[in-house]
Write a protein that holds these residues in place. Structure first.
Motif, PDB file in Angstrom:
ATOM      1  N   ILE A 175      -4.413  -9.045  44.862  1.00 13.71           N
ATOM      2  CA  ILE A 175      -4.108  -8.675  46.241  1.00 13.71           C
ATOM      3  C   ILE A 175      -3.589  -9.906  46.974  1.00 13.71           C
ATOM      4  N   GLY A 176      -2.606  -9.712  47.833  1.00 16.85           N
ATOM      5  CA  GLY A 176      -2.020 -10.820  48.576  1.00 16.85           C
ATOM      6  C   GLY A 176      -0.653 -11.185  48.030  1.00 16.85           C
ATOM      7  N   HIS A 177      -0.003 -12.140  48.689  1.00 13.91           N
ATOM      8  CA  HIS A 177       1.347 -12.562  48.293  1.00 13.91           C
ATOM      9  C   HIS A 177       1.297 -13.245  46.926  1.00 13.91           C
ATOM     10  N   PRO A 178       1.979 -12.692  45.931  1.00 12.34           N
ATOM     11  CA  PRO A 178       1.941 -13.310  44.593  1.00 12.34           C
ATOM     12  C   PRO A 178       2.632 -14.671  44.574  1.00 12.34           C
ATOM     13  N   ASN A 179       2.062 -15.578  43.832  1.00 14.77           N
ATOM     14  CA  ASN A 179       2.706 -16.858  43.549  1.00 14.77           C
ATOM     15  C   ASN A 179       2.441 -17.202  42.084  1.00 14.77           C
ATOM     16  N   LYS A 180       2.979 -18.300  41.643  1.00 14.60           N
ATOM     17  CA  LYS A 180       2.879 -18.648  40.218  1.00 14.60           C
ATOM     18  C   LYS A 180       1.424 -18.807  39.777  1.00 14.60           C
ATOM     19  N   ALA A 181       0.585 -19.406  40.613  1.00 14.09           N
ATOM     20  CA  ALA A 181      -0.814 -19.638  40.248  1.00 14.09           C
ATOM     21  C   ALA A 181      -1.577 -18.324  40.137  1.00 14.09           C
ATOM     22  N   THR A 182      -1.432 -17.455  41.145  1.00 14.80           N
ATOM     23  CA  THR A 182      -2.176 -16.188  41.117  1.00 14.80           C
ATOM     24  C   THR A 182      -1.686 -15.280  40.001  1.00 14.80           C
ATOM     25  N   CYS A 183      -0.382 -15.323  39.700  1.00 11.28           N
ATOM     26  CA  CYS A 183       0.126 -14.487  38.611  1.00 11.28           C
ATOM     27  C   CYS A 183      -0.477 -14.889  37.264  1.00 11.28           C
ATOM     28  N   VAL A 184      -0.674 -16.182  37.059  1.00 12.47           N
ATOM     29  CA  VAL A 184      -1.286 -16.647  35.814  1.00 12.47           C
ATOM     30  C   VAL A 184      -2.791 -16.364  35.822  1.00 12.47           C
ATOM     31  N   LEU A 185      -3.453 -16.641  36.942  1.00  5.04           N
ATOM     32  CA  LEU A 185      -4.901 -16.495  37.000  1.00  5.04           C
ATOM     33  C   LEU A 185      -5.350 -15.045  36.886  1.00  5.04           C
ATOM     34  N   GLN A 186      -4.590 -14.121  37.482  1.00  2.00           N
ATOM     35  CA  GLN A 186      -5.054 -12.729  37.477  1.00  2.00           C
ATOM     36  C   GLN A 186      -5.101 -12.162  36.059  1.00  2.00           C
ATOM     37  N   GLN A 187      -4.172 -12.533  35.197  1.00  2.00           N
ATOM     38  CA  GLN A 187      -4.176 -12.002  33.840  1.00  2.00           C
ATOM     39  C   GLN A 187      -5.126 -12.775  32.919  1.00  2.00           C
ATOM     40  N   ILE A 188      -5.117 -14.098  33.032  1.00  2.00           N
ATOM     41  CA  ILE A 188      -5.982 -14.909  32.172  1.00  2.00           C
ATOM     42  C   ILE A 188      -7.451 -14.673  32.509  1.00  2.00           C
ATOM     43  N   THR A 189      -7.779 -14.664  33.803  1.00  6.79           N
ATOM     44  CA  THR A 189      -9.165 -14.422  34.220  1.00  6.79           C
ATOM     45  C   THR A 189      -9.628 -13.043  33.795  1.00  6.79           C
ATOM     46  N   PHE A 190      -8.761 -12.041  33.998  1.00  2.00           N
ATOM     47  CA  PHE A 190      -9.108 -10.680  33.585  1.00  2.00           C
ATOM     48  C   PHE A 190      -9.434 -10.620  32.098  1.00  2.00           C
ATOM     49  N   GLY A 191      -8.582 -11.223  31.263  1.00  3.39           N
ATOM     50  CA  GLY A 191      -8.799 -11.153  29.819  1.00  3.39           C
ATOM     51  C   GLY A 191     -10.061 -11.857  29.377  1.00  3.39           C
ATOM     52  N   ILE A 192     -10.355 -13.029  29.960  1.00  4.39           N
ATOM     53  CA  ILE A 192     -11.509 -13.822  29.496  1.00  4.39           C
ATOM     54  C   ILE A 192     -12.826 -13.240  29.989  1.00  4.39           C
ATOM     55  N   VAL A 193     -12.922 -12.897  31.287  1.00  5.39           N
ATOM     56  CA  VAL A 193     -14.215 -12.431  31.810  1.00  5.39           C
ATOM     57  C   VAL A 193     -14.586 -11.074  31.230  1.00  5.39           C
ATOM     58  N   PHE A 194     -13.619 -10.226  30.966  1.00  3.01           N
ATOM     59  CA  PHE A 194     -13.952  -8.945  30.341  1.00  3.01           C
ATOM     60  C   PHE A 194     -14.337  -9.143  28.882  1.00  3.01           C
ATOM     61  N   THR A 195     -13.746 -10.117  28.222  1.00  6.50           N
ATOM     62  CA  THR A 195     -14.157 -10.424  26.849  1.00  6.50           C
ATOM     63  C   THR A 195     -15.603 -10.918  26.821  1.00  6.50           C
ATOM     64  N   VAL A 196     -15.976 -11.756  27.776  1.00  8.82           N
ATOM     65  CA  VAL A 196     -17.368 -12.234  27.858  1.00  8.82           C
ATOM     66  C   VAL A 196     -18.314 -11.061  28.089  1.00  8.82           C
ATOM     67  N   ALA A 197     -17.950 -10.143  28.987  1.00 10.27           N
ATOM     68  CA  ALA A 197     -18.820  -9.009  29.293  1.00 10.27           C
ATOM     69  C   ALA A 197     -18.999  -8.097  28.083  1.00 10.27           C
ATOM     70  N   VAL A 198     -17.901  -7.748  27.432  1.00 11.93           N
ATOM     71  CA  VAL A 198     -17.982  -6.815  26.306  1.00 11.93           C
ATOM     72  C   VAL A 198     -18.663  -7.478  25.106  1.00 11.93           C
ATOM     73  N   SER A 199     -18.380  -8.753  24.863  1.00  8.27           N
ATOM     74  CA  SER A 199     -19.051  -9.433  23.754  1.00  8.27           C
ATOM     75  C   SER A 199     -20.544  -9.605  24.026  1.00  8.27           C
ATOM     76  N   THR A 200     -20.924  -9.727  25.295  1.00 10.27           N
ATOM     77  CA  THR A 200     -22.353  -9.790  25.631  1.00 10.27           C
ATOM     78  C   THR A 200     -23.032  -8.468  25.319  1.00 10.27           C
ATOM     79  N   ILE A 201     -22.372  -7.375  25.635  1.00 10.78           N
ATOM     80  CA  ILE A 201     -22.922  -6.056  25.299  1.00 10.78           C
ATOM     81  C   ILE A 201     -23.023  -5.898  23.786  1.00 10.78           C
ATOM     82  N   LEU A 202     -22.044  -6.404  23.046  1.00 11.60           N
ATOM     83  CA  LEU A 202     -22.121  -6.360  21.588  1.00 11.60           C
ATOM     84  C   LEU A 202     -23.301  -7.169  21.079  1.00 11.60           C
ATOM     85  N   ALA A 203     -23.522  -8.349  21.654  1.00  8.48           N
ATOM     86  CA  ALA A 203     -24.662  -9.174  21.245  1.00  8.48           C
ATOM     87  C   ALA A 203     -25.984  -8.484  21.570  1.00  8.48           C
ATOM     88  N   LYS A 204     -26.086  -7.848  22.759  1.00  8.45           N
ATOM     89  CA  LYS A 204     -27.313  -7.137  23.121  1.00  8.45           C
ATOM     90  C   LYS A 204     -27.561  -5.969  22.166  1.00  8.45           C
TER      91      LYS A 204
END
Length: 455
Positions: free
Chosen positions: A249-278
C-alpha cells in the motif's frame, strides 16, 4: 484564347471551375479535382470552335490530338461599358499526366461577386472527431465520415487519418482532444487501501495480544504441550505476515517493490515450516515409546526445530537468485483503467516468482499431509487437527488466488494479493491459536495439571 464568341459562356465555365475547386482542402483532393477538371476542359475544348487573332477559324474536333497550350481568361465586369480580361489559368498537354489544367484560384471571381470557393455539395465536411474515407465506386468528391477509434483523435476538418494519443493521455468523448491521465496507485487515501490497511493492523495487533497471553501463561499445560518455542516463532512470523501487507500500500518505489515480494516469501516460509516442525513433533511424540530408541533422542534433542532454518535458507537462496536475475521494479499500467496511469510493482522474473510460490506450496502440502495423518492421535491437547485445518485454509486461499490474480488488473490485482496474504495468515492464526486462547482465558479449569492427569 477563349473568348465570348464561344457557345459556352466564360462566366459559366469560371463558375464550374470555381465550384469544383471549392472542395479542395488537401493535396490529395487537389489531385482528384485537377483530374476532374482536366476531363471537363478536354470536353469543353474539343466541342468548341472560334476565330483566333490571325483570323483563322479553329475547330476543336473530339478526336484531334491537342498539342497547343491554351490560356484561360475570365472577364470581370466593372461597369456596363467597362470590363477587364483576366488570365485565370492555363491548359497544356505537356503538363504531367492528370494535371494538364492549372487554375489560379485567387484570380477567379464567381458570378455572385465573391472569391470564396463554394464547398462540395456531394458530402458534408467531416468535423473534428471524425475521419473520412472513400468507398469503392464513389466519386472523387464524395466520401464517408467515420468516428475515430478508441483513444484516437482528429482535431481538424476532413482528416484522412486519426492520431493516437500518447500513453500518458486519453481521448475525450468527442475524440477531438487528448486529456492528461491521472496518476494513481493503491494508497491509504483510497477506500480499498484504507480498509485493507485497517484489517492488517487489527490482525497484527491481535497476534501481538495472543503472543503476550502465551508468554504470560507459558507454564500452563496447553502452552507446554506443543513446544512453546515453536508457538512463539509461529506467532511472530504471523505478525510479520500481516505487517508485510503495508509494503503493498502506498506509492511504489524500488525499495518497497523489492521488500514486498522478498518479505512475503521469507516470512510465509518461516510460518509454514514452523507448522511442519510442530506437526513432526506431534507425530514423533506418539511414535516414540521406548526410552532407548533413537527417535526419542532425536525428539529430545530438538532436531525438528532445525526444519525452520533449513527451509527458510532454501527460500532465501531462491530470493537471492530472483534479485540477481531480474528483481522487482516500479512499472506503469496505462491501459487497465480508462483515464488513469497506475503505478505498480512489476514482478521482474515471473519464473522465479512462481518458483518461490511453488516452494511455499510444497511446504504447505507437506505440512497438511503430515498433520492429516496425525489428527486423530489421542492426547489431551493434540493440535494436529487444528494444524490440518490451518493448512487446508492456507492451501484453499492460495489455490483460489492464482486464477483471480491473473483475471484482474491495476489496483485490484494488488488488493487481491493483499487479501490473500491476510486471509491465509488469519486462517492459520484462527485455526491454531484461537481454541487455545479460549481455554486459557475462558476455561482455565481445563488448563490445569490435575485435569490433564485425570485424562
Amino acid at each position: 484564347m477563349v473568348n465570348k464568341s464561344q457557345k459556352l459562356k466564360d462566366q459559366d465555365f469560371g463558375f464550374t471551375c470555381s465550384f469544383v475547386l471549392g472542395a479542395v482542402q488537401t493535396p490529395v483532393e487537389k489531385d482528384y479535382y485537377n483530374q476532374a477538371l482536366n476531363v471537363l476542359v478536354n470536353s469543353f475544348l474539343r466541342k468548341t470552335h472560334f476565330i483566333n487573332p490571325q483570323g483563322d477559324k479553329v475547330i476543336m474536333k473530339q478526336r484531334v490530338l491537342l498539342k497547343e497550350d491554351y490560356d484561360i481568361f475570365h472577364f470581370w465586369n466593372l461597369s456596363q461599358r467597362l470590363g477587364i480580361k483576366v488570365k485565370i489559368g492555363k491548359f497544356s498537354p505537356y503538363f504531367p499526366h492528370g494535371r494538364h489544367l492549372h487554375l489560379y484560384g485567387d484570380m477567379i471571381e464567381l458570378a455572385t461577386g465573391s472569391r470564396k470557393m463554394p464547398s462540395s455539395v456531394c458530402s458534408a465536411d467531416c468535423g473534428p472527431g471524425f475521419r473520412r474515407f472513400w468507398k469503392e465506386g464513389m466519386s472523387v468528391c464524395c466520401f464517408v465520415c467515420s468516428p475515430c477509434p478508441e483513444n484516437e483523435i482528429s482535431n481538424e476538418t476532413n482528416m484522412d487519418q486519426c492520431v493516437n494519443c500518447p500513453y500518458y493521455q486519453y481521448a475525450n468523448i468527442e475524440h477531438n482532444k487528448c486529456i492528461q491521465k491521472d496518476v494513481t496507485f493503491l494508497s491509504y487515501e483510497d477506500q480499498m487501501g484504507m480498509v485493507l490497511a485497517l484489517i492488517a493492523f487489527c490482525f497484527s495487533a491481535f497476534t501481538t495480544v495472543v503472543l503476550w497471553v502465551f508468554v504470560k501463561h507459558h507454564d500452563t499445560p496447553i502452552v507446554r504441550a506443543n513446544n512453546r518455542l515453536l508457538s512463539y516463532v509461529l506467532l511472530m512470523s504471523l505478525m510479520f505476515c500481516f505487517l508485510c501487507s503495508f509494503f503493498f500500500i502506498g506509492h511504489p518505489n524500488k525499495a518497497t517493490c523489492v521488500l514486498q515480494q522478498i518479505t512475503f516469501g521469507i516470512v510465509f516460509t518461516v510460518a509454514v515450516s514452523t507448522i511442519l516442525a510442530k506437526t513432526i513433533t506431534v507425530v514423533l511424540a506418539f511414535k516414540v515409546t521406548d526410552p532407548g530408541r533413537r527417535l526419542r533422542n532425536f525428539l529430545l534433542s530438538g532436531a525438528p526445530n532445525y526444519i525452520i532454518p533449513i527451509c527458510s535458507l532454501i527460500q532465501c537462496i531462491l530470493c537471492a537468485i530472483w534479485l540477481a536475475v531480474s528483481p522487482p521494479f516500479v512499472d506503469i499500467d496505462a491501459h487497465s483503467e480508462h483515464g488513469h496511469i497506475i503505478i505498480v510493482c512489476n514482478k521482474g522474473s515471473v519464473s522465479v516468482f512462481y518458483c518461490v510460490l511453488g516452494y511455499l506450496a510444497c511446504l504447505a502440502l507437506g505440512s497438511f499431509t503430515v498433520a492429516f495423518f496425525a489428527k486423530n492421535l489421542p492426547d489431551t491437547f493434540n493440535e494436529a487437527k487444528f494444524l490440518t485445518f490451518s493448512m487446508l485454509v492456507f492451501c484453499s486461499v492460495w489455490v483460489t488466488f492464482l486464477p483471480v490474480y491473473h483475471s484482474t488488473k491495476g489496483k485490484v490485482m494488488v488488493a487481491v494479493e493483499i487479501f490473500s496474504i491476510l486471509a491465509s495468515s488469519a486462517g492459520m492464526l484462527g485455526c491454531i491459536f484461537v481454541p487455545k486462547i479460549y481455554i486459557i482465558l475462558i476455561r482455565p479449569d481445563i488448563n490445569s495439571i490435575q485435569k490433564v492427569r485425570k485424562k
